[in-house]
Design an enzyme around this catalytic site. Sequence first.
Site, PDB file in Angstrom:
ATOM      1  N   TYR A   1      49.213  13.950  -2.815  1.00  0.00           N
ATOM      2  CA  TYR A   1      49.093  12.329  -2.562  1.00  0.00           C
ATOM      3  C   TYR A   1      48.376  11.738  -3.797  1.00  0.00           C
ATOM      4  O   TYR A   1      47.741  12.232  -4.547  1.00  0.00           O
ATOM      5  CB  TYR A   1      48.910  11.654  -1.274  1.00  0.00           C
ATOM      6  N   GLU A   2      48.440  10.305  -3.996  1.00  0.00           N
ATOM      7  CA  GLU A   2      48.115   9.421  -5.157  1.00  0.00           C
ATOM      8  C   GLU A   2      48.624  10.188  -6.413  1.00  0.00           C
ATOM      9  O   GLU A   2      47.754  10.226  -7.567  1.00  0.00           O
ATOM     10  CB  GLU A   2      46.590   9.265  -4.979  1.00  0.00           C
ATOM     11  N   GLY A   3      49.631  10.700  -6.218  1.00  0.00           N
ATOM     12  CA  GLY A   3      50.190  11.079  -7.651  1.00  0.00           C
ATOM     13  C   GLY A   3      50.319  12.615  -7.474  1.00  0.00           C
ATOM     14  O   GLY A   3      49.099  13.158  -7.238  1.00  0.00           O
TER      15      GLY A   3
ATOM     16  N   ARG B   1      42.298   7.776  -7.623  1.00  0.00           N
ATOM     17  CA  ARG B   1      42.543   9.338  -7.975  1.00  0.00           C
ATOM     18  C   ARG B   1      41.174   9.874  -7.767  1.00  0.00           C
ATOM     19  O   ARG B   1      40.946  11.107  -7.508  1.00  0.00           O
ATOM     20  CB  ARG B   1      43.521   9.430  -9.002  1.00  0.00           C
TER      21      ARG B   1
END
Length: 379
Positions: free
Chosen positions: A362-364, A243
């Site tokens: 993305y990536e949460g 992140r």
Amino acid sequence: MNLHFTEEQEYIRKMVRDFAKNEIASIAAQIDVSDQFPLELIKKMGKLGLLGIPIPEEWGGVGADFISYIATIEEISKASAAVGVILAVHTSVGTLPILNFGTEEQKGKYVTKLAKGEMIGAFALTEPQAGSDAGRIKLIAIDKDDHYQLDGSKIFITNGGVADLYVTFAVTDPTKGTKGISAFIVEKDTPGFTIGKKEKKMGLHGSNTTMLHFDQAKVPKANQLGQVGEGFKIAMSNLDGGRIGIGAQALGIAQAALEASIQYAKERKQFGQPISTFQAIQWKLADMATQIEAARLLIYQAASVHQAKGNSTKLSSMAKMFASDVAMKVTTEAVQIMGGYGYMRDYPVERYFRDAKITQIYEGTNQIQRMVIANQLFK
Ligand code: CAA
């Protein structure tokens, strides 16, 4: 916290900045229009060591620190966010999980090649019914004594179809929730493993995003990564670093948009003078530059905590969330400053605007990042 780069970090940043300027910036628009994975460029980056910046020399990498790696993503993404995400996913979640949790044999077999760019890595967590709720994945891995049999599908996999291996998360015990998830290294030519549909995306053209299908896929026992049941922890702990990388990607996009806006404002004349002389434009640029600087501080603070092996979970989520929101705001303003030209494909800000959006997802998603931050605040 020391905000000054060391000599080595500065050296790497400058080397990458020069490479990005000379080798990537000139073809970034072409990569966007063609939507073709830039294999030749990625191989060149591999030869230069750019695909193994934070990997120790004994495992084929450059042996530089995490801050240098984050600076690398920022500089590359300033030229092309698509190349930035190829690099970030390959390293943060395609290589580092094997370095951090793999056996000596797995590191020797895979990390050395990934670090040199002789292999490309990917990360397969998301499924059609399990995106934000990653703990509810359904890909099943059945223990068949001499191998695991994997059945199910993954979706939205970055580097899908071009990667040589996929760090894949599957359920080994459906009764145990997140503790029933295990990680596997799935090679591209695994029997029963196929690449599915390639997605057509709003931005990040040139970065492949595909489905993956597992139909009685036969994964050798030797490719189980970490302990059985440790998969969710492997995914989450590597996303802590990942992140920060996505934050750096967003930062690179925002910086590129700011620089393009300043240049345009100085050149564009309306009402008999450059638009840079108008307060309406100056205040937009001042806000953009301030937000970018704040994002940069948060990213490098998160990177320095992560590098010191401290718990960076909260700061990583803050950096990703803040920087991606900044990238969206800054690219929106960049399009506005350039008016009609900003909306046209002849100028790069239209691409920056499209590329920025995914960094909030993305990536949460940024809503998930807020959940993570809040959970950490109550701990
Ligand atoms: N490090 C280590 N362990 C962690 C952790 C971390 N950062 N976060 C959670 N865990 C552990 C917890 O400690 C817990 O274990 P214990 O029970 O032993 O304490 C276990 O994992 C479960 O944690 P939670 O109860 O917090 O799990 P949850 O089901 O509530 O989910 C979530 C948490 C934050 C919502 C998680 O599902 C999540 O991050 N979702 C977003 C998914 C995501 O980011 N996907 C990215 C896909 S990859 C990608 O996008 C790449 C690309 O293409 C660019």
